[in-house]
Design a protein around this motif. Structure first.
Motif, PDB file in Angstrom:
ATOM      1  N   ASN A 179       0.849  -1.183  -0.135  1.00  0.00           N
ATOM      2  CA  ASN A 179       0.283   0.080  -0.053  1.00  0.00           C
ATOM      3  C   ASN A 179       0.750   1.331   0.082  1.00  0.00           C
ATOM      4  O   ASN A 179       0.598   2.305  -0.541  1.00  0.00           O
ATOM      5  CB  ASN A 179      -0.999  -0.003   1.204  1.00  0.00           C
ATOM      6  N   TYR A 180       1.900   1.198   0.810  1.00  0.00           N
ATOM      7  CA  TYR A 180       2.786   2.571   1.190  1.00  0.00           C
ATOM      8  C   TYR A 180       3.480   2.684  -0.244  1.00  0.00           C
ATOM      9  O   TYR A 180       3.653   3.835  -0.794  1.00  0.00           O
ATOM     10  CB  TYR A 180       3.599   2.528   2.102  1.00  0.00           C
ATOM     11  N   THR A 181       3.964   1.682  -0.855  1.00  0.00           N
ATOM     12  CA  THR A 181       4.702   1.629  -2.326  1.00  0.00           C
ATOM     13  C   THR A 181       3.729   2.070  -3.486  1.00  0.00           C
ATOM     14  O   THR A 181       4.097   3.034  -4.240  1.00  0.00           O
ATOM     15  CB  THR A 181       5.217   0.319  -2.336  1.00  0.00           C
ATOM     16  N   ALA A 182       2.507   1.827  -3.431  1.00  0.00           N
ATOM     17  CA  ALA A 182       1.542   2.241  -4.397  1.00  0.00           C
ATOM     18  C   ALA A 182       1.173   3.622  -4.327  1.00  0.00           C
ATOM     19  O   ALA A 182       1.268   4.318  -5.098  1.00  0.00           O
ATOM     20  CB  ALA A 182       0.335   1.427  -4.448  1.00  0.00           C
ATOM     21  N   GLN A 183       0.916   3.983  -2.924  1.00  0.00           N
ATOM     22  CA  GLN A 183       0.703   5.502  -2.669  1.00  0.00           C
ATOM     23  C   GLN A 183       2.047   6.487  -3.049  1.00  0.00           C
ATOM     24  O   GLN A 183       1.755   7.537  -3.524  1.00  0.00           O
ATOM     25  CB  GLN A 183       0.143   5.589  -1.120  1.00  0.00           C
ATOM     26  N   ALA A 184       3.093   6.080  -2.633  1.00  0.00           N
ATOM     27  CA  ALA A 184       4.278   6.902  -2.915  1.00  0.00           C
ATOM     28  C   ALA A 184       4.585   6.827  -4.418  1.00  0.00           C
ATOM     29  O   ALA A 184       4.865   7.892  -5.131  1.00  0.00           O
ATOM     30  CB  ALA A 184       5.564   6.172  -2.613  1.00  0.00           C
ATOM     31  N   ASN A 185       4.245   5.749  -5.126  1.00  0.00           N
ATOM     32  CA  ASN A 185       4.234   5.862  -6.628  1.00  0.00           C
ATOM     33  C   ASN A 185       3.159   6.886  -7.228  1.00  0.00           C
ATOM     34  O   ASN A 185       3.593   7.797  -8.264  1.00  0.00           O
ATOM     35  CB  ASN A 185       3.966   4.425  -7.252  1.00  0.00           C
ATOM     36  N   ARG A 186       2.033   6.941  -6.533  1.00  0.00           N
ATOM     37  CA  ARG A 186       1.112   8.016  -7.057  1.00  0.00           C
ATOM     38  C   ARG A 186       1.666   9.310  -6.792  1.00  0.00           C
ATOM     39  O   ARG A 186       1.647  10.199  -7.912  1.00  0.00           O
ATOM     40  CB  ARG A 186      -0.202   7.764  -6.463  1.00  0.00           C
ATOM     41  N   LEU A 187       2.145   9.665  -5.535  1.00  0.00           N
ATOM     42  CA  LEU A 187       2.865  11.039  -5.308  1.00  0.00           C
ATOM     43  C   LEU A 187       3.991  11.190  -6.460  1.00  0.00           C
ATOM     44  O   LEU A 187       4.190  12.265  -6.714  1.00  0.00           O
ATOM     45  CB  LEU A 187       3.370  11.006  -4.025  1.00  0.00           C
ATOM     46  N   LEU A 188       4.921  10.247  -6.636  1.00  0.00           N
ATOM     47  CA  LEU A 188       5.812  10.283  -7.780  1.00  0.00           C
ATOM     48  C   LEU A 188       5.326  10.834  -8.899  1.00  0.00           C
ATOM     49  O   LEU A 188       5.971  11.682  -9.632  1.00  0.00           O
ATOM     50  CB  LEU A 188       6.753   9.137  -7.742  1.00  0.00           C
ATOM     51  N   ARG A 189       4.436  10.321  -9.274  1.00  0.00           N
ATOM     52  CA  ARG A 189       3.838  10.428 -10.665  1.00  0.00           C
ATOM     53  C   ARG A 189       3.064  11.841 -10.835  1.00  0.00           C
ATOM     54  O   ARG A 189       3.160  12.586 -11.590  1.00  0.00           O
ATOM     55  CB  ARG A 189       2.855   9.518 -11.302  1.00  0.00           C
ATOM     56  N   GLN A 190       2.114  12.090  -9.763  1.00  0.00           N
ATOM     57  CA  GLN A 190       1.215  13.199  -9.841  1.00  0.00           C
ATOM     58  C   GLN A 190       1.358  14.238  -8.801  1.00  0.00           C
ATOM     59  O   GLN A 190       0.732  15.386  -8.760  1.00  0.00           O
ATOM     60  CB  GLN A 190      -0.190  12.621  -9.375  1.00  0.00           C
ATOM     61  N   GLY A 191       2.169  14.055  -7.930  1.00  0.00           N
ATOM     62  CA  GLY A 191       2.753  15.033  -6.894  1.00  0.00           C
ATOM     63  C   GLY A 191       1.921  15.415  -5.876  1.00  0.00           C
ATOM     64  O   GLY A 191       0.988  14.079  -5.484  1.00  0.00           O
ATOM     65  N   ALA A 219       1.557  11.083   5.393  1.00  0.00           N
ATOM     66  CA  ALA A 219       1.740  11.615   4.249  1.00  0.00           C
ATOM     67  C   ALA A 219       3.356  12.179   4.118  1.00  0.00           C
ATOM     68  O   ALA A 219       4.145  12.038   3.282  1.00  0.00           O
ATOM     69  CB  ALA A 219       1.153  12.937   4.313  1.00  0.00           C
ATOM     70  N   GLY A 220       4.037  12.431   5.400  1.00  0.00           N
ATOM     71  CA  GLY A 220       5.166  12.645   5.440  1.00  0.00           C
ATOM     72  C   GLY A 220       6.427  11.451   4.991  1.00  0.00           C
ATOM     73  O   GLY A 220       7.264  11.537   4.498  1.00  0.00           O
ATOM     74  N   TYR A 221       5.850  10.317   5.533  1.00  0.00           N
ATOM     75  CA  TYR A 221       6.813   9.170   4.950  1.00  0.00           C
ATOM     76  C   TYR A 221       6.328   9.066   3.422  1.00  0.00           C
ATOM     77  O   TYR A 221       7.358   8.637   2.863  1.00  0.00           O
ATOM     78  CB  TYR A 221       6.086   7.948   5.810  1.00  0.00           C
ATOM     79  N   LEU A 222       5.216   9.128   3.005  1.00  0.00           N
ATOM     80  CA  LEU A 222       4.805   8.757   1.799  1.00  0.00           C
ATOM     81  C   LEU A 222       5.937   9.645   0.715  1.00  0.00           C
ATOM     82  O   LEU A 222       6.313   9.300  -0.175  1.00  0.00           O
ATOM     83  CB  LEU A 222       3.445   9.040   1.221  1.00  0.00           C
ATOM     84  N   TRP A 223       6.144  10.938   1.191  1.00  0.00           N
ATOM     85  CA  TRP A 223       7.001  11.889   0.506  1.00  0.00           C
ATOM     86  C   TRP A 223       8.434  11.596   0.424  1.00  0.00           C
ATOM     87  O   TRP A 223       9.100  11.628  -0.555  1.00  0.00           O
ATOM     88  CB  TRP A 223       6.628  13.410   1.056  1.00  0.00           C
ATOM     89  N   ALA A 224       8.670  11.009   1.698  1.00  0.00           N
ATOM     90  CA  ALA A 224      10.147  10.536   1.967  1.00  0.00           C
ATOM     91  C   ALA A 224      10.277   9.353   0.867  1.00  0.00           C
ATOM     92  O   ALA A 224      11.380   9.276   0.465  1.00  0.00           O
ATOM     93  CB  ALA A 224      10.321  10.117   3.078  1.00  0.00           C
ATOM     94  N   LEU A 225       9.417   8.590   0.831  1.00  0.00           N
ATOM     95  CA  LEU A 225       9.626   7.140   0.183  1.00  0.00           C
ATOM     96  C   LEU A 225       9.568   7.681  -1.421  1.00  0.00           C
ATOM     97  O   LEU A 225      10.343   6.847  -2.071  1.00  0.00           O
ATOM     98  CB  LEU A 225       8.363   6.201   0.401  1.00  0.00           C
ATOM     99  N   ALA A 226       8.605   8.581  -1.992  1.00  0.00           N
ATOM    100  CA  ALA A 226       8.593   9.066  -3.161  1.00  0.00           C
ATOM    101  C   ALA A 226       9.933   9.613  -3.637  1.00  0.00           C
ATOM    102  O   ALA A 226      10.541   9.470  -4.719  1.00  0.00           O
ATOM    103  CB  ALA A 226       7.558  10.008  -3.405  1.00  0.00           C
ATOM    104  N   ALA A 227      10.461  10.377  -2.714  1.00  0.00           N
ATOM    105  CA  ALA A 227      11.946  11.024  -3.046  1.00  0.00           C
ATOM    106  C   ALA A 227      12.830   9.979  -3.045  1.00  0.00           C
ATOM    107  O   ALA A 227      13.940  10.153  -4.048  1.00  0.00           O
ATOM    108  CB  ALA A 227      12.225  11.914  -1.727  1.00  0.00           C
ATOM    109  N   THR A 228      12.856   8.899  -2.377  1.00  0.00           N
ATOM    110  CA  THR A 228      13.783   7.953  -2.448  1.00  0.00           C
ATOM    111  C   THR A 228      13.609   7.091  -3.584  1.00  0.00           C
ATOM    112  O   THR A 228      14.738   6.773  -4.207  1.00  0.00           O
ATOM    113  CB  THR A 228      13.576   6.868  -1.195  1.00  0.00           C
TER     114      THR A 228
END
Length: 185
Positions: free
Chosen positions: A51-63, A89-98
């Motif tokens: 779930n975290y990976t899918a959500q971070a991928n969405r943040l990576l693509r859509q901001g 949300a903070g963790y998801l942004w860190a994961l998207a940055a990674t």
């Protein structure tokens, strides 16, 4: 040399002796080696990690729009509520940055982030030990953290625990430094 809050003399940076420096370096190296080697151990991924990976991928693509769509989908679709609320949300942004930095968009990116945070925790424990405690206490703290099974497990997972632990320890370190300054003045 410094005195800790109880008045006991502790090491200053740099470490008191060459032997202490070598010992600290070996313990840190051992802890880092365990964490990096632990990443290669195959493990099944939990639903949270997926779930975290899918959500971070969405943040990576859509901001930021991706975060809004995750929240809207959670409110609208009862099935998505089974995965848990999008409150990290903070963790998801860190994961998207990674993911952006590593070029990996699978759960491995989160494991790398957790591993890096766990290594950062080791380094921060060493710093706290050098600044505030006797060398023997620093050595034991590093040894126990280096081999602690729960920390080794968290360091290879796509969970927020290692990152939150590092940030929490950083707050404790800052409070210790402020207290030291107040007590020395």
């Amino acid at each position: 040399r410094f005195r800790n809050v109880t008045g006991v003399q502790t090491c200053a940076l740099p470490i008191c002796s060459r032997l202490g420096c070598v010992g600290l370096t070996l313990l840190l190296g051992f802890g880092v080696w365990l964490r990096v080697k632990n990443l290669d151990i195959p493990t099944g991924r939990s639903p949270d990690e997926t779930n975290y990976t899918a959500q971070a991928n969405r943040l990576l693509r859509q901001g930021s729009a991706g975060l809004r769509s995750i929240a809207e989908e959670y409110q609208r679709d009862p099935a998505t509520r089974l995965a848990g609320p999008p409150t990290r949300a903070g963790y998801l942004w860190a994961l998207a940055a990674t993911m952006q930095l590593t070029g990996r968009t699978d759960e491995t990116a989160g494991a790398m982030l957790s591993c890096a945070a766990s290594i950062g925790t080791l380094l921060l424990v060493a710093l706290i030990g050098i600044r505030f405690f006797p060398p023997w206490a620093t050595a034991f703290a590093l040894l126990f953290l280096a081999i602690f099974p729960a920390e080794l497990e968290l360091a290879r997972r796509t969970w927020a625990d290692s990152l939150v632990g590092l940030l929490g320890l950083a707050v404790v370190y800052c409070a210790m430094e402020v207290t030291r300054e107040i007590l020395q003045n």
